[in-house]
Design an enzyme around this catalytic site. Sequence first.
Site, PDB file in Angstrom:
ATOM      1  N   ASN A  24      15.781  23.849  34.056  1.00  0.00           N
ATOM      2  CA  ASN A  24      15.679  24.103  35.508  1.00  0.00           C
ATOM      3  C   ASN A  24      14.261  23.851  36.029  1.00  0.00           C
ATOM      4  OD1 ASN A  24      16.210  26.919  37.814  1.00  0.00           O
ATOM      5  ND2 ASN A  24      16.652  24.780  38.140  1.00  0.00           N
ATOM      6  N   CYS A  61      20.677  22.067  34.761  1.00  0.00           N
ATOM      7  CA  CYS A  61      20.173  21.255  33.648  1.00  0.00           C
ATOM      8  C   CYS A  61      19.773  22.202  32.522  1.00  0.00           C
ATOM      9  CB  CYS A  61      19.042  20.334  34.095  1.00  0.00           C
ATOM     10  SG  CYS A  61      17.576  21.178  34.738  1.00  0.00           S
ATOM     11  N   ASP A 104      17.196  13.301  30.246  1.00  0.00           N
ATOM     12  CA  ASP A 104      16.162  14.331  30.283  1.00  0.00           C
ATOM     13  C   ASP A 104      14.791  13.643  30.324  1.00  0.00           C
ATOM     14  OD1 ASP A 104      14.343  16.310  29.774  1.00  0.00           O
ATOM     15  OD2 ASP A 104      15.405  17.135  28.050  1.00  0.00           O
ATOM     16  N   CYS A 141      13.001  20.175  35.709  1.00  0.00           N
ATOM     17  CA  CYS A 141      12.878  18.734  35.974  1.00  0.00           C
ATOM     18  C   CYS A 141      14.026  18.180  36.819  1.00  0.00           C
ATOM     19  CB  CYS A 141      12.794  17.940  34.670  1.00  0.00           C
ATOM     20  SG  CYS A 141      11.366  18.367  33.651  1.00  0.00           S
ATOM     21  N   ARG A 142      15.226  18.122  36.237  1.00  0.00           N
ATOM     22  CA  ARG A 142      16.338  17.451  36.924  1.00  0.00           C
ATOM     23  C   ARG A 142      17.007  18.291  38.004  1.00  0.00           C
ATOM     24  NH1 ARG A 142      19.249  16.124  31.373  1.00  0.00           N
ATOM     25  NH2 ARG A 142      18.169  18.104  30.972  1.00  0.00           N
ATOM     26  N   SER A 143      17.450  19.499  37.646  1.00  0.00           N
ATOM     27  CA  SER A 143      18.219  20.266  38.642  1.00  0.00           C
ATOM     28  C   SER A 143      17.404  20.681  39.872  1.00  0.00           C
ATOM     29  CB  SER A 143      18.933  21.462  38.003  1.00  0.00           C
ATOM     30  OG  SER A 143      18.027  22.343  37.384  1.00  0.00           O
TER      31      SER A 143
HETATM   32  P1  4NP Z   1      15.242  19.797  32.591  1.00  0.00           P
HETATM   33  O1  4NP Z   1      14.164  19.203  31.583  1.00  0.00           O
HETATM   34  O2  4NP Z   1      16.392  20.314  31.734  1.00  0.00           O
HETATM   35  O3  4NP Z   1      15.636  18.625  33.419  1.00  0.00           O
HETATM   36  O4  4NP Z   1      14.558  20.892  33.365  1.00  0.00           O
HETATM   37  C1  4NP Z   1      13.648  19.918  30.502  1.00  0.00           C
HETATM   38  C2  4NP Z   1      12.670  20.862  30.718  1.00  0.00           C
HETATM   39  C3  4NP Z   1      12.125  21.537  29.645  1.00  0.00           C
HETATM   40  C4  4NP Z   1      12.557  21.272  28.359  1.00  0.00           C
HETATM   41  C5  4NP Z   1      13.552  20.329  28.156  1.00  0.00           C
HETATM   42  C6  4NP Z   1      14.103  19.669  29.234  1.00  0.00           C
HETATM   43  N1  4NP Z   1      11.988  21.973  27.260  1.00  0.00           N
HETATM   44  O5  4NP Z   1      12.352  21.656  26.119  1.00  0.00           O
HETATM   45  O6  4NP Z   1      11.142  22.844  27.475  1.00  0.00           O
END
Ligand code: 4NP
Length: 148
Positions: free
Chosen positions: A6, A3, A117, A8-10
């Site tokens: 790294n 993602c 997201d 939240c989703r992955s």
């Molecule tokens: P992820 O979610 O890609 O599913 O881990 C996010 C985590 C952090 C951010 C964006 C999306 N950020 O902008 O910090």
Amino acid sequence: MVCLGNICRSPIAEGVLQSKVNSALVFVDSAGTAAYHIGNAPDKRSIYIASKYNVNLKNQKARKFRVTDFENFDTIYAMDESNYQNILKLAKKNAHIAKVKLILNEVNPLSNHSVPDPYYGGTQGFEKVYMMLEEACSIIAEKLQNER
Ligand code: 4NP
């Protein structure tokens, strides 16, 4: 499982798929296309949702996707279209390009849906993401089983 951050989703995708396969035979890992959260534990909301379903994410640490991942993994699942494009930008061979897939195409082939997201939303978004990944990972685990 890849993602953006790294966190939240992955991490959920990694934990859920690893819980569905024989870990002596299948290695699952996750990474982000961005460097913001390198070394961090998964988001507390991801840890909480996964723990509700007995999936432990607490031992994970964020890292950035690297070009060597194309060699080290058989399949690279992107959570969304933007991650997908960013991974492809790093691919230098057709064999590497062919390994990159949008994870939700396992559920609805060729539909190119993204796992949303959930970072800026509430817990509900994480629950929804968990359910999407649970469905996709069940299909992936079944395919891996049938490959043997
Ligand atoms: P992820 O979610 O890609 O599913 O881990 C996010 C985590 C952090 C951010 C964006 C999306 N950020 O902008 O910090």
